[in-house]
Design a protein around this motif. Structure first.
Motif, PDB file in Angstrom:
ATOM      1  N   ALA A 187      -6.094   9.316  -0.766  1.00  0.00           N
ATOM      2  CA  ALA A 187      -5.099  10.556  -1.406  1.00  0.00           C
ATOM      3  C   ALA A 187      -5.233  11.590  -0.354  1.00  0.00           C
ATOM      4  O   ALA A 187      -5.553  12.645  -0.735  1.00  0.00           O
ATOM      5  N   GLU A 188      -5.410  11.477   0.856  1.00  0.00           N
ATOM      6  CA  GLU A 188      -5.536  12.413   1.946  1.00  0.00           C
ATOM      7  C   GLU A 188      -4.249  12.178   2.922  1.00  0.00           C
ATOM      8  O   GLU A 188      -3.796  11.100   2.950  1.00  0.00           O
ATOM      9  N   THR A 189      -4.119  13.030   3.889  1.00  0.00           N
ATOM     10  CA  THR A 189      -3.134  12.981   4.931  1.00  0.00           C
ATOM     11  C   THR A 189      -3.831  13.313   6.380  1.00  0.00           C
ATOM     12  O   THR A 189      -4.998  13.880   6.336  1.00  0.00           O
ATOM     13  N   ARG A 190      -3.312  12.315   7.158  1.00  0.00           N
ATOM     14  CA  ARG A 190      -3.791  12.427   8.632  1.00  0.00           C
ATOM     15  C   ARG A 190      -2.492  12.609   9.460  1.00  0.00           C
ATOM     16  O   ARG A 190      -1.611  12.175   9.493  1.00  0.00           O
ATOM     17  N   ARG A 191      -2.718  13.537  10.660  1.00  0.00           N
ATOM     18  CA  ARG A 191      -1.801  13.641  11.886  1.00  0.00           C
ATOM     19  C   ARG A 191      -1.971  12.355  12.877  1.00  0.00           C
ATOM     20  O   ARG A 191      -3.320  12.297  13.151  1.00  0.00           O
ATOM     21  N   ASN A 203      -1.778   9.043   2.740  1.00  0.00           N
ATOM     22  CA  ASN A 203      -2.261   7.596   1.662  1.00  0.00           C
ATOM     23  C   ASN A 203      -2.093   8.056   0.335  1.00  0.00           C
ATOM     24  O   ASN A 203      -3.093   9.008  -0.125  1.00  0.00           O
ATOM     25  N   ASN A 204      -1.101   7.612  -0.463  1.00  0.00           N
ATOM     26  CA  ASN A 204      -1.234   8.112  -1.812  1.00  0.00           C
ATOM     27  C   ASN A 204      -1.791   7.209  -2.770  1.00  0.00           C
ATOM     28  O   ASN A 204      -1.961   7.493  -3.901  1.00  0.00           O
ATOM     29  N   ASP A 205      -2.541   6.159  -2.100  1.00  0.00           N
ATOM     30  CA  ASP A 205      -3.482   5.366  -3.148  1.00  0.00           C
ATOM     31  C   ASP A 205      -4.801   6.198  -3.554  1.00  0.00           C
ATOM     32  O   ASP A 205      -5.227   6.982  -2.277  1.00  0.00           O
ATOM     33  N   VAL A 226       0.987  -1.301  -0.075  1.00  0.00           N
ATOM     34  CA  VAL A 226       0.114  -0.045   0.016  1.00  0.00           C
ATOM     35  C   VAL A 226       0.766   1.186   0.056  1.00  0.00           C
ATOM     36  O   VAL A 226       1.864   1.261   0.686  1.00  0.00           O
ATOM     37  N   ALA A 227       0.470   2.308  -0.689  1.00  0.00           N
ATOM     38  CA  ALA A 227       1.400   3.427  -0.878  1.00  0.00           C
ATOM     39  C   ALA A 227       1.089   4.539   0.176  1.00  0.00           C
ATOM     40  O   ALA A 227       0.396   5.497   0.104  1.00  0.00           O
ATOM     41  N   LEU A 228       1.804   4.227   1.555  1.00  0.00           N
ATOM     42  CA  LEU A 228       1.615   5.067   2.502  1.00  0.00           C
ATOM     43  C   LEU A 228       3.027   5.602   2.725  1.00  0.00           C
ATOM     44  O   LEU A 228       4.097   4.772   2.805  1.00  0.00           O
TER      45      LEU A 228
END
Length: 160
Positions: free
Chosen positions: A113-117, A75-77, A53-55
């Motif tokens: 396709a998003e980012t989380r802290r 998450n690059n997926d 998985v593209a993390l």
């Protein structure tokens, strides 16, 4: 005069505290969800290895007196949502000697396709270490360290 009143109140309060509530509920029946004989059950989620998985894990930070350590998971997926992940964090001193290693389950969902802290409780219980790229302590003498974060496995859910 006050003693008999206090004793009566204690007895009444004790009796109220001792009376138990009935916790067994009657007439509860399990609901049987039968599948049609020719239908196939498809799992809603799948556990995948971290390298499939593209993390990306970026922006790790832990100041000297902090009880939390944070980093960002990207998450690059563009199709699959990440529901949870298992990461291994390895801590090294500045001479690359291992200080500590731990594996954590991170239940922070990361949509496609998003980012989380992500914020975790710090491994540094005495608050004597700080991440070498964090802001250096002003007056306190802390010990800098480096970190390596590896994603072991990921629980993914297809985007709806």
């Amino acid at each position: 005069m006050k003693t008999p009143v206090i004793i009566c109140l204690c007895v009444l309060l004790g009796a109220l505290a001792v009376s138990a509530e009935r916790t067994i509920r009657g007439r509860l029946r399990p609901v049987a969800e039968a599948l049609a004989p020719d239908s196939v059950s498809v799992p809603a989620c799948a556990v995948l290895r971290g390298d499939s998985v593209a993390l990306d894990v970026r922006g790790y930070d832990k100041p000297l007196r902090s009880a939390r350590e944070t980093f960002f998971v990207i998450n690059n997926d563009s199709v699959r949502n990440v529901e949870a992940m298992w990461v291994t964090i390895t801590y090294f001193d500045m001479e690359n000697r291992m200080l500590h290693r731990r594996s954590e389950r991170v239940a922070e969902p990361v949509p496609a396709a998003e980012t989380r802290r992500v914020s975790l409780r710090s491994w540094d219980m005495q608050r004597a270490f700080y991440y070498h790229l964090s802001e250096p302590p002003a007056r306190s003498a802390g010990t800098p360290y480096r970190v390596a974060v590896a994603v072991d496995s990921v629980l993914v859910n297809p985007a709806m």
